[in-house]
Design an enzyme around this catalytic site. Structure first.
Site, PDB file in Angstrom:
ATOM      1  N   ALA B  74      35.320  44.731  38.773  1.00 51.05           N
ATOM      2  CA  ALA B  74      35.572  46.162  38.982  1.00 51.05           C
ATOM      3  C   ALA B  74      34.281  46.971  39.113  1.00 51.05           C
ATOM      4  O   ALA B  74      34.252  47.978  39.830  1.00 51.05           O
ATOM      5  CB  ALA B  74      36.414  46.712  37.838  1.00 51.05           C
ATOM      6  N   ASN B 154      39.546  53.505  29.861  1.00 48.44           N
ATOM      7  CA  ASN B 154      39.231  52.279  29.127  1.00 48.44           C
ATOM      8  C   ASN B 154      38.969  52.523  27.651  1.00 48.44           C
ATOM      9  O   ASN B 154      39.067  51.605  26.845  1.00 48.44           O
ATOM     10  CB  ASN B 154      38.016  51.581  29.751  1.00 48.44           C
ATOM     11  N   GLN B 182      41.938  48.987  34.170  1.00 48.12           N
ATOM     12  CA  GLN B 182      42.765  48.863  32.964  1.00 48.12           C
ATOM     13  C   GLN B 182      44.256  48.859  33.263  1.00 48.12           C
ATOM     14  O   GLN B 182      45.052  48.535  32.383  1.00 48.12           O
ATOM     15  CB  GLN B 182      42.444  50.010  31.989  1.00 48.12           C
ATOM     16  N   HIS B 204      39.739  39.814  35.128  1.00 50.87           N
ATOM     17  CA  HIS B 204      39.560  39.451  33.714  1.00 50.87           C
ATOM     18  C   HIS B 204      40.165  40.444  32.739  1.00 50.87           C
ATOM     19  O   HIS B 204      40.104  40.246  31.524  1.00 50.87           O
ATOM     20  CB  HIS B 204      38.076  39.213  33.405  1.00 50.87           C
ATOM     21  N   THR B 242      30.109  33.691  50.369  1.00 50.99           N
ATOM     22  CA  THR B 242      31.137  32.647  50.348  1.00 50.99           C
ATOM     23  C   THR B 242      32.202  32.993  49.309  1.00 50.99           C
ATOM     24  O   THR B 242      31.868  33.327  48.162  1.00 50.99           O
ATOM     25  CB  THR B 242      30.492  31.288  49.989  1.00 50.99           C
ATOM     26  N   CYS B 327      30.598  48.040  27.183  1.00 46.76           N
ATOM     27  CA  CYS B 327      29.255  48.161  27.765  1.00 46.76           C
ATOM     28  C   CYS B 327      28.341  48.940  26.838  1.00 46.76           C
ATOM     29  O   CYS B 327      27.136  48.877  26.942  1.00 46.76           O
ATOM     30  CB  CYS B 327      29.329  48.882  29.100  1.00 46.76           C
TER      31      CYS B 327
END
Lengths: 124, 388
Positions: B74, B154, B182, B204, B242, B327
């Site tokens: 994200a 969040n 979220q 995730h 890739t 974070c």
């Protein structure tokens, strides 16, 4: 990446502080600074510190340091309080440098306690 | 992690065992590891896996799969959406709108654009964290090119009304970006019927693996992004590189499971959230950050008077929670989100964010409640009274 911010010693002292609480019949001092509150109390007799207690509003490092200080000075001569420096305790507990300001509040409280004990002895 | 009670789902969720098994299979040397851009048979098989996974993610969002661009997560999606769209439309105007309570990936991208000369309006939230729609109506201008407002916050779990916000943006011909990190896979998102131009999501936070996310780009005139990366023709040159086939396949399965289990997951999370809040709301001095009506129940953020947050977090161990966004967890500064909601430093510093989900049990919540109550009691006993 987040390394564990607390050493084993800090965790142990934080989780099981043996000197937590105020000694109501002792001499107490208090320092409020850096967003923390530290209160130390002591019972002294014959120049010796027979009991020490602390109360802290602050981070785990500060609580652990306060407990370590109380454990270190109990049974020692009261005059030693006035020469207290935080550097050694910061090293032993692996307290990060950014916490220095808060730990210095504890240093101020320890010295104030030393002065208060001396003042009381002088009066006696 | 059997030795901890993990209540930090807003930072990252566990990987669903079915997704983990698929990942393991695809990463096997006998699995399909080929480059999906290659024309040989292994490449074509890999491309089919990507196509199938993309269809699953598109079904979850009810969007055209051709609108999905894969990213690393994200944070990259937010950067690509905001910087990419702002630069693409810079010739039309340089005014942008967002809120200071957005995720750092959004806030810092807007700050970077300010340094490039863009004019950013930061809309302050109401005390519950929601955007007052009239503020947006007043702030939007003829030269506004992009509005970015997150779906579920969040830190607090507050849900913004993206349908109303998007309608205003459409009306004023500004692009609307939504950070749905979220909410994707947890709340219904119907992009065919929502006025959303750009939407960021990541695997995730919905029981998928780390390292894979997506940006949805609506197929509308004027809706496009300048690439941030260069070096290949993959993904229509919007995001070259890739494609990580196993991660994309796992993302697709996570999306498929999320769609199939959404109602069940929501009921489960709501019941846990209710149990948690009932367990701690009675603790003297507890304050809910956000409100009860507009909050996604999988995030509960509470502050408490006269208890220090860092000590409370340690006292809660082995319950794993956050004091702010993940974070920021190394940062001792009070949460900027809670400060924007008007919380003072002390109250913001005491905030604990509980977040939970599919794998959380009633016993986990009971443990957390007990630990919170005991931790608060112990720390209060340990603290001297406030100075008069």
């Amino acid at each position: 990446m987040s390394a564990d911010p607390y050493s084993d010693e800090v965790r142990e002292l934080f989780n099981e502080p043996r000197h937590a609480g105020r000694l109501d019949d002792g001499i107490s001092v208090r320092e409020d600074a850096q967003g923390v509150r530290v209160e130390l109390s002591a019972i002294a007799g014959g120049g010796l510190l027979t009991a020490l207690g602390f109360r802290v509003w602050g981070c785990p490092h500060l609580i652990a340091a306060a407990e370590a200080v109380c454990a270190r000075f109990e049974g020692r001569e009261a005059r030693e309080l006035e020469g207290f420096r935080t550097a050694q305790i910061m090293e032993i507990l692996a307290i990060p440098v950014e916490k220095t300001g808060r730990i210095l509040v504890l240093e101020d409280a320890v010295r104030s306690l030393g002065q208060a004990v001396r003042g009381r002895s002088d009066e006696a | 992690m059997k030795d901890v009670v993990y209540l930090d789902y807003a930072a990252t969720t566990p990987v669903d065992p079915r997704v983990a098994e698929l990942l393991r299979t695809l990463n096997d040397p006998d699995g399909n590891f080929a480059n999906p851009s290659a024309v040989h048979i292994a490449g074509r098989r890999a491309a089919a896996i990507v196509e199938s996974a993309t269809a699953e993610i598109a079904r979850m969002l009810n969007c055209d799969p051709r609108g999905l661009v894969y990213t690393s997560g994200a944070t990259e999606s937010d950067n690509l959406a905001i910087a990419g769209a702002a630069r693409f439309r810079a010739h039309r105007g340089r005014h942008l709108i967002t809120m200071p309570t957005e995720h750092k990936a959004v806030v810092d991208t807007f700050k970077a654009l300010e340094r490039e000369g863009f004019d950013v309006t930061w809309l302050t939230p109401e005390s519950n964290g929601l955007l007052d729609i009239t503020r947006l109506e007043d702030a939007i201008r003829d030269d506004t090119q992009l509005v970015s407002i997150m779906h579920v916050n969040n830190e607090t779990g507050m849900i913004q009304d993206i349908a109303r916000i998007g309608a205003i943006c459409r009306d004023r011909d500004a692009l609307f970006h939504v950070d749905a990190a979220q909410s994707a896979g947890k709340l219904p998102i119907d992009l065919a019927n929502l006025p959303v131009d750009l939407l960021s999501l990541t695997a995730h936070k919905m029981y998928g693996p780390k390292g894979i996310g997506a940006l949805y780009i609506a197929d509308r005139p004027g809706c496009h992004v300048e690439p941030l990366l260069f070096g290949g023709g993959q993904q229509r040159r919007i995001r070259p590189g890739t494609l990580p086939v196993p991660l994309i396949a796992a993302f697709g399965l996570a999306a498929s499971l999320a769609r199939a289990q959404m109602a069940e997951d929501e009921r489960h999370v709501a019941a846990l959230g209710d149990r948690l809040w009932r367990g701690i709301r009675g603790v003297d001095g507890v304050t809910l950050n956000g409100d009860e009506q507009h909050r996604w129940p999988g995030i509960l953020n509470v502050s408490i008077h006269d208890v220090e947050g860092e000590s409370l977090m340690l006292a809660l161990e082995p319950v794993c929670v956050a004091t702010g966004s993940a974070c920021n967890s190394q940062n001792q500064e009070p949460s900027y989100v809670l400060r924007a909601l008007g919380r003072d430093d002390l109250l913001a510093q005491s905030a604990i964010r509980f977040s939970f989900g599919r794998m959380t049990t009633v016993e986990d919540i009971a443990t957390a409640v007990e630990a919170y109550r005991a931790g608060v009691k112990r720390l209060r006993r340990l603290a001297p009274e406030r100075a008069a």
